[in-house]
Design an enzyme around this catalytic site. Structure first.
Site, short mmCIF file in Angstrom:
data_model
loop_
_atom_site.label_atom_id
_atom_site.label_comp_id
_atom_site.label_asym_id
_atom_site.label_seq_id
_atom_site.Cartn_x
_atom_site.Cartn_y
_atom_site.Cartn_z
N ASP A 159 0.98 -1.12 0.03
CA ASP A 159 -0.03 0.02 -0.06
C ASP A 159 0.73 1.20 0.01
O ASP A 159 2.04 1.14 0.48
CB ASP A 159 -0.81 -0.07 1.33
CG ASP A 159 -1.78 1.11 1.46
OD1 ASP A 159 -2.23 1.50 0.54
OD2 ASP A 159 -1.78 1.69 2.74
N PHE A 194 -11.22 20.98 -8.19
CA PHE A 194 -10.00 19.85 -9.00
C PHE A 194 -11.00 18.62 -9.37
O PHE A 194 -12.05 18.07 -9.01
CB PHE A 194 -9.54 19.47 -7.83
CG PHE A 194 -8.16 18.54 -8.03
CD1 PHE A 194 -7.29 18.99 -8.59
CD2 PHE A 194 -8.52 17.19 -8.01
CE1 PHE A 194 -6.20 18.17 -9.03
CE2 PHE A 194 -7.67 16.31 -8.13
CZ PHE A 194 -6.23 16.89 -8.88
#
Lengths: 338, 1138
Positions: free
Chosen positions: B404, B550
């Site tokens: 991860d 965004f």
């Protein structure tokens, strides 16, 4: 800053938990192996030579008396029915002094004392003199457990099939037969004779065997095995004990007598001998043979060249190997041998 | 009533199937219809397998499901039923031992699970009951309870938010432990509830529990003053999930709707499946071989027995008559019994005790991981945790590491590193990072080259202060300023980044903080007015007109503000690639250099631009935006079009560099893993750019790494359909990375291939699902295999924008690919759980994001850097230990049983055991078990330091190298050789059984005892020769075992044992020692058996160390040559084994 809190859960810092125990890390390097091989090889060669010489010095005289060949003196006994007290004589000559003490063995071949059921067919409790088992022998003893409605003592196939040929050795001196005395003591293991096998604590011994039957193939009951010597009678009869220690392989040899007495203490002198065999034990049915063997023994036991040869072979192999390795190392010189 | 119980048992009812009805606070509501309060499961989380009551039957059942145990049970039963050569005790006792030890071990592990469950279930919670707050335990929460949760607590079950301490009826939640997203999410209270929860009467109707985290549909009926009930619809924004954490909100109240195993979290994380290691699979394969050997041995013996018996006189010689029963038995039944008897006689070839030793080795061995103080992290005051000990050796076999990113590779702590204004570099003084070496000593702004005009500077900083969506956290306002002073010091309280500001992206906070350092402080947004404190401590006010959000396609965001003097300005920030085309060309070059350099250093870079809008322009923009926002169709597209239109012809002001700080030694760890031949894949839910920069920072991608990208961006190029483009790209990459690449030779380390070409692969979630779905239709698994082949030739693979399940999907795909490589997943959040469970080995990081990953992992470590030692040292050692253990066990039992088999040829195939029953039983339990156990716990064939220093050593044991067929064959041949030697050596000795100097003869038990003595000494000394690491324990156990054997034999033969039928061994051993010949043959056979081993050891050692030296030497020379060839690449770092 917070030492206490830190220490609480921190794994203990011991050599063991951190897998850092001091350790010896041996390496088989050429510096160890080459001299090691050389030393071992030379030692083995030494032992091998010793063994071989010893083994060669042991005298062995083997006489087959099965009587399968028609010209054999015992041939007549093989055709007769069993238990006919057939006696046959084998004549032989000794050229050089047969050094004493001489051991007299009998050998059987193709005889499977190592069979599982056969070997298990005995009742140790009987043999250790427990009278309750005289009444009801262990079931292992089948099919030689009861006969004529009475329990067999000692029961089982192993005891039942006890070797019952007997031997007498004569030296023929001037046409006269001199009996060579046999010593029947010390042929069985000391512990078997003194501890493992016990007669019932009964006097006379015979009474302990009341209401019991002798083994089917025996000609006389156990308490009559050696009537001349009460300490060699019943279950502690040396011949019986020798028989009861099962041989490992189908071709085996068992100690019968030692020649340790009288004129023959130092061995059998040069001369002609005659071995008188009362031939009782049938082997023909299973293609077996019977042999009588005279042998003297050394520190390594009876004659056996295998050990000496094996030691010599492996010893020289080690030496050769070390030489080969030496050459290899000299040539290629592995530098990391530190 | 019975209907009700049925309903709660099965949960199947026409009403409850579709919906569940929850009565808030268990207060009866004045509704027309009568509500039967349905029963829901309680709030207990159960991950344990057994209870006290079902432990024994369940555990026994599970144990006997294993083939081996079942086999031993059968053998035991055969021994009990059939007349067999050995007593049932010989196999019953070891079996009992094995079962007991395993049961104890599994019981202990389940007890640990119980403890972990209890920790969660007994967690203290506050429940409102009739208006009173009552302290209760988490497991006692029922559906309908009103639960109070305070800041930074995790929700104990799935709640509907009723009331928040915040005025606006919102609360902030972080679901980091659920899906890994660490930003704060806003959840809303149900409107119209009122402040008085005591008198609230309401029911909630919602769907049955389902696992989708983002879906929830419900309805709330609020009854007020006996009016008609008010209906409120409920959505996911009202639902607080178990496992999420309350942030920035003092306290909330919620009503429990799903509890215990019905919570979304529990539904997402199904129970752990049993993981089996590769070694165990090898054991099973070997077991089958040995089972085959066993059966064929028994068959051979049975056949030969009847062939032999057919000769006259052999079957039943007069001295060995059969009993009546034997004569009566059917021939075929006799054959079958004989076969079974042989099976029993030879069954020791399959070592019962191997299982127990393996279990014990794993169990005890795992303590070394937990004990290792290198894994102790002073920060969290914890060391490593071992959840399962079954996979220790798998740690030494890992071929793929799936990691991860957030929280694992990185600390998820953004830090503003530097900025570049108008082409001039500004670098904040930081002791940790001194790249350029010269820094100003004081002053908040460190101007490296005082050239950028003050005006530009301030413009840039204002842009940073204004262009974001950050919120200021109210409660922390007063100490917000003091935090900046000691920003780097970690103390008990959460770090200042988390305390002061809240934002959906940690980058934004970093930027705002960065601006703060240079004197511009963002004070907050109040009713459309942005307030900032400028350098001269004056408050500037800006009216926020528009936020151009965004989005990942535009990869930039803008704000339009109006300043005090009435000017309208657009500030824009975004990725370089999306900004550069939209600014004036001549400005780009000055900044591009900085941006590129920063990017290669692993920083996340953003460019900042601005544009003054004239009133007319603004009016136009304003109108367009409003229109687009109101559009009913294609709203997104229209908005984007307007955004794109506005964000043009801007002026580039500068760029920023933000560092997502890597975990300690992340790069070193990754490098070590790659050096060990492990392929590292980064699986993250994060954006591609950030993930990519992290990969650069961890040196997974290097400067010369050619990136092969398979993302939406590359797929979207040209007007082709995505599928076509996918196909095209895959083939192109395949050609590049697989076909044109020189064949990778085994043993060639990374730097060598790196000298030629390094490939890195990037794929995102959308492309992955596209690839998988299109491959399933037309060309099944073609794309998949292409993809895997490409990935295999890449040094690192980055998968970004992955959903938790996709992570697991990737792991599964690799796991099932050709060669079925061993995979390892490492992660810290709950979003990694699926991947942790999927991989062969799952590692949890004891990070900040809850304990989900840790609880579901096989091993948990405090930091990523610990992975290196876990794999390279512990894993390697465990593998070598257990592989040797397995091989040794099969070997020692083969040469144990082979003489017994051979003896059958000399005892008329009568199943006569060669060894005494005591020896048969004790051989594996007592005489030879301890040395191998000690070996398998303590052996370090290579020191731990060396293993850590030379990552390449890990490759030596890759692919289950020590348990392949060749080594297995070697051990088997060794066993056969030695077994033959033992038997025939003694056999030739016994050609004259008169072995004592008193002429007495030895019998069959002496024969067996000599063989057994040679056997015990040989196998123990063989192990002694293999031992490279002699601690006192090894000495003690090896010499102790031999001494124990001698002592035991004396003892066993020295006493007439009561209750035993045959005193077979009485004085056999002592008499044996009285024979010189027996001594000589024992010495001879031991030496001869070990001779080939000694020779091999000598040659292998030379060969091995030679090769290792080669490995040592090559890199140094290799480095220098390459280095000379590529003088230009001066920064090129050669990373061989540092």
């Amino acid at each position: 800053m917070k030492e206490e809190g830190n220490l609480e859960n921190r794994p203990s810092n011991t050599a063991f938990t951190q897998q850092r125990l001091p350790a010896w890390q041996p390496m088989l390097s050429a510096g160890v192996v080459i001299p090691g091989f050389l030393v071992i090889g030379l030692a083995f060669i030494g032992i091998g030579v010793g063994l071989l010489i010893t083994s060669r010095s042991i005298q062995v005289l083997e006489l087959d008396y099965t009587g399968t060949e028609t010209n054999s003196p015992c041939n007549k006994c093989t055709t007769l029915p069993i238990q006919n007290n057939c006696v046959c004589k084998l004549n032989f000559t000794i050229d050089t002094l047969f050094k004493g003490p001489v051991f007299f063995y009998y050998s059987l071949t193709n005889y499977f004392q190592s069979q599982r059921k056969y070997g298990a067919s005995l009742d140790y409790n009987q043999l250790s003199g427990d009278l309750t088992y005289f009444k009801s022998p262990a079931s292992d003893c089948d099919p030689y457990r009861y006969a004529n409605g009475k329990p067999i003592v000692p029961c089982g196939s192993l005891a039942n099939s006890m070797f019952n040929d007997t031997f007498k050795l004569y030296q023929i001196v001037n046409g006269k037969e001199n009996l060579v005395p046999f010593d029947g003591k010390g042929i069985a293991w000391w512990t078997d004779y003194n501890i493992k096998y016990r007669n019932p604590d009964y006097s006379p011994l015979e009474n302990a065997f009341n209401d019991t039957e002798k083994p089917v193939f025996w000609s006389k009951p156990a308490y009559k095995l050696d009537t001349s010597d009460s300490s060699n009678n019943g279950f502690v009869n040396q011949d019986f004990l020798v028989w009861m220690r099962r041989a490992a392989l189908p071709n085996f040899r068992k100690l019968y007598r030692r020649i340790t007495e009288g004129d023959y203490k130092d061995g059998l002198p040069v001369g002609n001998y005659s071995l008188e065999i009362s031939y009782n034990y049938p082997v023909k049915s299973f293609d077996g043979t019977k042999k009588a063997t005279f042998s003297n023994v050394s520190w390594m036991g009876g004659q056996n060249e295998f050990l000496g040869i094996a030691y010599l072979a492996i010893g020289s192999m080690c030496v050769v190997m070390s030489v080969v390795m030496l050459i290899v190392y000299a040539k290629f010189r592995f530098p990391e041998d530190d | 009533m019975p209907r009700k119980t049925l309903k709660c048992l099965f949960g199947v009812d026409e009403g409850s199937r579709a919906n569940r009805k929850v009565v808030v606070g268990h207060r009866p509501c004045p509704s027309n219809e009568e509500i039967i309060p349905p029963k829901f499961c309680d709030n207990r989380i159960v991950s344990s397998k057994y209870t006290v009551w079902n432990f024994l039957p369940k555990n026994l059942f599970e144990q006997f499901r294993r083939i081996a145990n079942f086999y031993f049970l059968i053998i035991f039963l055969v021994q009990v039923i059939v007349d067999t050569p050995t007593s049932p005790v010989t196999s019953g006792l070891p079996l009992f031992f094995v079962i007991t030890v395993t049961a104890i071990k599994q019981g202990y592990e389940d007890w640990l699970r119980h403890k972990a469950d209890n920790e969660v279930n007994k967690y203290k919670v506050t429940v409102l009951e009739d208006g009173k707050a009552i302290q209760s335990e988490s497991e006692k929460i029922k559906v309908g309870d009103i639960v109070k949760v305070e800041e930074n607590e995790t929700f104990p079950c799935d709640l509907i938010l009723l009331q928040s301490h915040r005025d606006d009826g919102t609360c902030f939640v972080t679901t980091a432990s659920l899906d890994g997203e660490s930003n704060h999410k806003t959840h809303y209270t149900v409107p119209n509830i009122g402040s008085d929860l005591e008198s609230l009467t309401a029911t909630i109707e919602c769907e049955q529990p389902q696992s989708d985290l983002y879906k929830f549909v419900g309805r709330m009926d609020i009854y007020k003053d006996s009016q008609e009930p008010i209906f409120r619809s409920l959505g996911p924004e009202n639902l607080l999930l178990k496992g999420a954490t309350l942030k920035n909100t003092k306290v909330i109240y919620g009503v429990a709707v799903y509890t215990g195993m019905e919570t979304k979290m529990a539904l997402n994380y199904q129970g752990k499946s049993q993981k089996r290691s590769a070694v165990e699979k090898s054991i099973n394969a070997f077991l089958l071989i040995y089972l085959f050997i066993l059966v064929s041995k028994a068959l051979v013996c049975t056949t030969l027995k009847y062939v032999w018996q057919s000769k006259p006189g052999q079957d039943e010689p007069w001295y060995n008559e059969k009993t009546q029963r034997e004569k009566d038995t059917n021939l075929y039944l006799k054959m079958f019994t004989d076969f079974l008897s042989f099976m029993v006689l030879f069954n020791f070839i399959i070592p019962v005790s191997m299982y127990v030793t393996v279990e014990m080795q794993k169990f005890l061995g795992s303590f070394f991981i937990a004990w290792d103080k290198d894994f102790f992290d002073p920060e969290i005051k914890e060391g490593a945790l071992v959840n399962t000990s079954d996979l220790n050796e798998e740690l030494g076999q890992v071929e793929y590491v799936f990691t991860d990113k957030t929280g694992t590779l990185t600390q998820n702590n953004m830090e503003f590193i530097e900025c570049c204004i108008d082409g001039f570099q500004y670098k904040h003084r930081d002791a940790r990072d001194e790249l350029d070496g010269f820094c100003d000593t004081d002053g908040p702004v460190n101007k490296v080259q005082q050239k950028a005009g003050r005006e530009k500077e301030e413009l840039f900083l204002r842009a940073l202060c204004l262009c974001h969506t950050v919120q200021v956290k109210e409660s922390a306002e007063q100490d917000g300023l003091t935090d900046q002073v000691d920003g780097s010091i970690l103390d008990e309280t959460p770090s200042p980044e988390e305390r002061g500001f809240i934002a959906s992206s940690p980058d934004e906070i970093a930027l705002v903080k960065g601006a703060m350092r240079y004197g511009f402080t963002f004070l907050g947004l109040e009713s459309k007015t942005l307030k900032i404190l400028n350098r001269s401590k004056e408050v500037e006010m800006y009216e926020l007109l528009h936020v151009l959000n965004f989005d990942p396609v535009r990869r930039r965001m803008s704000v339009i503000v109006r300043n005090g003097s009435g000017e309208t300005v657009l500030y824009c920030k975004g990725a370089d690639s999306s900004i550069f085309p939209r600014v004036k060309r001549e400005e780009v070059e000055r900044i591009r250099l900085h941006v590129e350099r920063n990017a290669t250093e692993g920083y996340r870079t953003l460019c900042v631009a601005y544009k003054r809008l004239s009133p007319e322009e603004y009016a136009q923009v304003d109108e367009d935006l409003k229109e687009a926002r109101l559009a009913l169709q294609d709203r997104e597209e229209k908005l984007t079009a307007v955004y794109n239109q506005v964000e043009t012809e801007m002026d580039l002001i500068g760029a920023t560099a933000v560092e997502d700080r890597l975990q300690e030694e992340a790069a070193e760890t990754m490098e070590a893993l790659q050096g060990a031949g492990i392929k590292v894949w980064v699986l993250t839910g994060d954006k591609m750019e950030t993930a990519k920069s992290t990969c650069y920072a961890c040196r997974l991608f290097q400067r010369n790494t050619e990136l092969l990208e398979l993302t939406l961006r590359t797929l979207e190029a040209r007007g082709r359909s995505r599928e076509e483009r996918l196909h095209e790209l895959l083939l192109e990459y395949h050609k590049k990375a697989v076909q044109d690449a020189p064949p990778v030779k085994a043993g060639i380390t990374r730097s060598w291939s790196g000298a030629n070409h390094d490939y890195g692969f990037i794929i995102d979630g959308a492309s992955l699902s596209l690839m998988l779905s299109s491959s399933s239709e037309s060309k099944p698994s073609l794309y998949e295999s292409l993809f895997l082949q490409i990935c295999q030739n890449c040094t690192a693979v980055l998968c970004c924008r992955m959903a938790p399940l996709q992570k697991a999907q990737i792991v599964k795909m690799v796991k099932n690919s050709k060669g079925s490589p061993i995979t390892l997943s490492i992660g810290d959040g709950a979003n990694d759980v699926s991947m942790i469970l999927e991989a062969h080995v799952g590692i949890g990081i004891k990070g900040k994001e809850g304990r989900q990953a840790v609880r579901n992992s096989d091993y948990a470590i405090p930091k990523l850097k610990h992975l290196k030692k876990l794999l390279l040292a512990h894993g390697h050692l465990y593998y070598v230990r257990i592989a040797h253990l397995v091989q040794y066990f099969f070997y020692k039992n083969l040469c144990f049983i082979l003489p017994q088999f051979l003896y059958q040829f000399f005892c008329g195939y009568s199943q006569q055991p060669l060894y005494d029953a005591a020896y048969l039983t004790m051989y594996n339990i007592c005489f030879t078990s301890m040395p191998i156990l000690a070996y398998s716990l303590l052996e370090q064939h290579i020191g731990i330091e060396d293993l850590l220093d030379n990552a390449t050593l890990y490759r030596d044991v890759a692919k289950n190298a020590m348990l392949q067929w060749l080594p297995f064959l070697y051990w088997t041949l060794l066993g056969v050789f030695q077994g033959l030697l033992f038997f025939f050596g003694v056999r030739y000795l016994f050609s004259n059984p008169a072995l004592q100097d008193n002429g007495q003869v030895f019998g069959n038990w002496s024969y067996g005892t000599i063989v057994f003595t040679v056997l015990v000494f040989t196998v123990t000394l063989k192990l002694a020769m293999d031992t490279r690491h002699w601690t006192w324990i090894n000495h003690f156990v090896i010499w102790g075992s031999l001494a124990f054997y001698v002592f035991f034999s004396f003892f066993w033969g020295g006493i007439i044992w009561p209750f035993i039928r045959h005193q077979r061994l009485y004085f056999v051993f002592a008499n044996m020692l009285g024979s010189v010949s027996a001594w000589l043959v024992i010495i001879l056979l031991i030496l001869l058996s070990l001779l080939p081993e000694i020779l091999l050891a000598v040659f292998r050692k030379n060969h091995g160390s030679h090769a290792r030296q080669m490995k040592h030497r090559l890199p140094t020379s290799g480095t220098s040559t390459i280095f000379m060839l590529s003088q230009t690449a001066s920064t090129h770092s050669f990373s061989w084994s540092d």
